[in-house]
Write a protein that holds these residues in place. Sequence first.
Motif, short mmCIF file in Angstrom:
data_model
loop_
_atom_site.label_atom_id
_atom_site.label_comp_id
_atom_site.label_asym_id
_atom_site.label_seq_id
_atom_site.Cartn_x
_atom_site.Cartn_y
_atom_site.Cartn_z
N ASP A 56 -0.28 3.88 -87.53
CA ASP A 56 0.93 3.95 -86.70
C ASP A 56 0.57 3.90 -85.22
O ASP A 56 1.25 3.24 -84.42
CB ASP A 56 1.72 5.22 -87.01
N TRP A 57 -0.50 4.59 -84.83
CA TRP A 57 -0.94 4.58 -83.43
C TRP A 57 -1.33 3.17 -83.02
O TRP A 57 -0.98 2.70 -81.93
CB TRP A 57 -2.11 5.55 -83.24
N MET A 58 -2.05 2.47 -83.89
CA MET A 58 -2.47 1.10 -83.58
C MET A 58 -1.28 0.18 -83.38
O MET A 58 -1.25 -0.61 -82.43
CB MET A 58 -3.39 0.56 -84.69
N VAL A 59 -0.29 0.27 -84.26
CA VAL A 59 0.90 -0.55 -84.12
C VAL A 59 1.58 -0.25 -82.78
O VAL A 59 1.95 -1.16 -82.04
CB VAL A 59 1.88 -0.34 -85.30
N TRP B 149 -5.68 -2.33 -88.94
CA TRP B 149 -5.19 -2.01 -90.28
C TRP B 149 -3.69 -2.24 -90.35
O TRP B 149 -2.96 -1.96 -89.41
CB TRP B 149 -5.48 -0.55 -90.61
N VAL B 150 -3.24 -2.68 -91.51
CA VAL B 150 -1.81 -2.86 -91.76
C VAL B 150 -1.24 -1.52 -92.23
O VAL B 150 -1.78 -0.91 -93.16
CB VAL B 150 -1.59 -3.95 -92.84
N PRO B 151 -0.17 -1.04 -91.60
CA PRO B 151 0.40 0.24 -92.01
C PRO B 151 0.75 0.26 -93.50
O PRO B 151 1.38 -0.65 -94.03
CB PRO B 151 1.66 0.37 -91.15
N GLY B 152 0.28 1.30 -94.17
CA GLY B 152 0.58 1.49 -95.57
C GLY B 152 -0.25 0.68 -96.55
O GLY B 152 -0.03 0.75 -97.76
N GLU B 153 -1.24 -0.07 -96.05
CA GLU B 153 -2.01 -0.93 -96.96
C GLU B 153 -2.97 -0.15 -97.86
O GLU B 153 -3.41 -0.69 -98.88
CB GLU B 153 -2.78 -2.00 -96.19
N MET B 154 -3.29 1.08 -97.51
CA MET B 154 -4.21 1.86 -98.33
C MET B 154 -3.45 2.96 -99.06
O MET B 154 -3.04 3.95 -98.46
CB MET B 154 -5.33 2.47 -97.51
N PRO B 155 -3.28 2.82 -100.36
CA PRO B 155 -2.58 3.86 -101.11
C PRO B 155 -3.43 5.12 -101.26
O PRO B 155 -4.66 5.05 -101.27
CB PRO B 155 -2.32 3.22 -102.48
N LEU B 156 -2.76 6.24 -101.37
CA LEU B 156 -3.45 7.52 -101.55
C LEU B 156 -4.38 7.48 -102.76
O LEU B 156 -5.50 7.99 -102.68
CB LEU B 156 -2.43 8.66 -101.69
N GLN B 157 -3.96 6.88 -103.84
CA GLN B 157 -4.80 6.86 -105.05
C GLN B 157 -6.13 6.17 -104.79
O GLN B 157 -7.16 6.58 -105.34
CB GLN B 157 -4.08 6.19 -106.22
N PHE C 75 -28.01 -1.66 -90.76
CA PHE C 75 -26.76 -0.91 -90.74
C PHE C 75 -25.68 -1.93 -90.42
O PHE C 75 -25.77 -2.62 -89.41
CB PHE C 75 -26.86 0.16 -89.67
N ARG C 76 -24.68 -2.05 -91.28
CA ARG C 76 -23.67 -3.09 -91.11
C ARG C 76 -22.26 -2.51 -91.16
O ARG C 76 -21.98 -1.56 -91.87
CB ARG C 76 -23.81 -4.13 -92.21
N LEU C 77 -21.38 -3.16 -90.41
CA LEU C 77 -19.96 -2.85 -90.44
C LEU C 77 -19.20 -4.05 -89.94
O LEU C 77 -19.79 -5.08 -89.61
CB LEU C 77 -19.65 -1.58 -89.65
N ASP C 78 -17.90 -3.94 -89.88
CA ASP C 78 -17.07 -5.06 -89.44
C ASP C 78 -15.83 -4.53 -88.73
O ASP C 78 -15.51 -3.35 -88.80
CB ASP C 78 -16.65 -5.92 -90.64
N CYS C 79 -15.15 -5.43 -88.06
CA CYS C 79 -13.83 -5.15 -87.50
C CYS C 79 -13.07 -6.46 -87.44
O CYS C 79 -13.67 -7.54 -87.52
CB CYS C 79 -13.91 -4.49 -86.12
N ARG C 80 -11.78 -6.37 -87.32
CA ARG C 80 -10.99 -7.60 -87.22
C ARG C 80 -11.37 -8.34 -85.95
O ARG C 80 -11.63 -7.73 -84.91
CB ARG C 80 -9.50 -7.28 -87.21
N THR C 81 -11.36 -9.65 -86.05
CA THR C 81 -11.67 -10.47 -84.88
C THR C 81 -10.63 -10.27 -83.79
O THR C 81 -10.91 -10.55 -82.62
CB THR C 81 -11.77 -11.96 -85.26
N THR C 82 -9.47 -9.75 -84.14
CA THR C 82 -8.39 -9.52 -83.19
C THR C 82 -8.47 -8.14 -82.54
O THR C 82 -7.53 -7.73 -81.88
CB THR C 82 -7.02 -9.68 -83.89
N ASN C 83 -9.59 -7.43 -82.73
CA ASN C 83 -9.73 -6.08 -82.18
C ASN C 83 -10.95 -6.02 -81.23
O ASN C 83 -11.99 -5.48 -81.58
CB ASN C 83 -9.88 -5.07 -83.31
N PRO C 84 -10.80 -6.55 -80.03
CA PRO C 84 -11.94 -6.57 -79.10
C PRO C 84 -12.38 -5.19 -78.64
O PRO C 84 -13.55 -4.99 -78.30
CB PRO C 84 -11.43 -7.42 -77.92
#
Length: 169
Positions: free
Chosen positions: A31-34, A41-49, A128-137
């Motif tokens: 929500d803060w990102m939006v 991250w897309v809001p709600g894309e990760m379910p609690l389960q 050590f590897r990670l990633d981020c969206r290309t749209t997140n400079p």
Amino acid sequence: MSAAPVEPATVEPATGADAEAIHRLRRSLEDWMVAHGVEQWVPGEMPLQRVVDEVADGQWHVVRDAEVGLAGALRLLWSDEPFWGPDQPPAVYVHGLMVDRRRSGHGVGTALLDWAAAQGRAAGVGLFRLDCRTTNPVLRAYYEGYGFTVVGRTDFPTFSATLLELDLS
């Protein structure tokens, strides 16, 4: 110069009791990102389960804070085929690095990354590897400031990810 941590950042394995707090932190950051025009991250894309299952699998690790509760969290993985492909050299991977906004600038993110790098070294892996969206400079700059180098990109149907790597040797 960032503020000193409120208390020493001790990283520990998440327990089943942490799953809801991890999920709430993720939702609050979505929500803060939006609200701030950050694409990660897309809001709600990760379910609690999913979080419950990943905690049960030992993937999530957390930093607790007496004032805010869950101050930060990350998922530690030993392979990441969807982003990095098969048959990669041994590496430690981080996904879902999160810091409660009330602790932003207090060293929690750095403590989590330092801990993950130490886990990789202890396991004898060199990367050590990670990633981020290309749209997140901003996140990319944070990771590069830590010492990661951009080494590639993976394209998915709905987004592209910048791949970053840090030599642990």
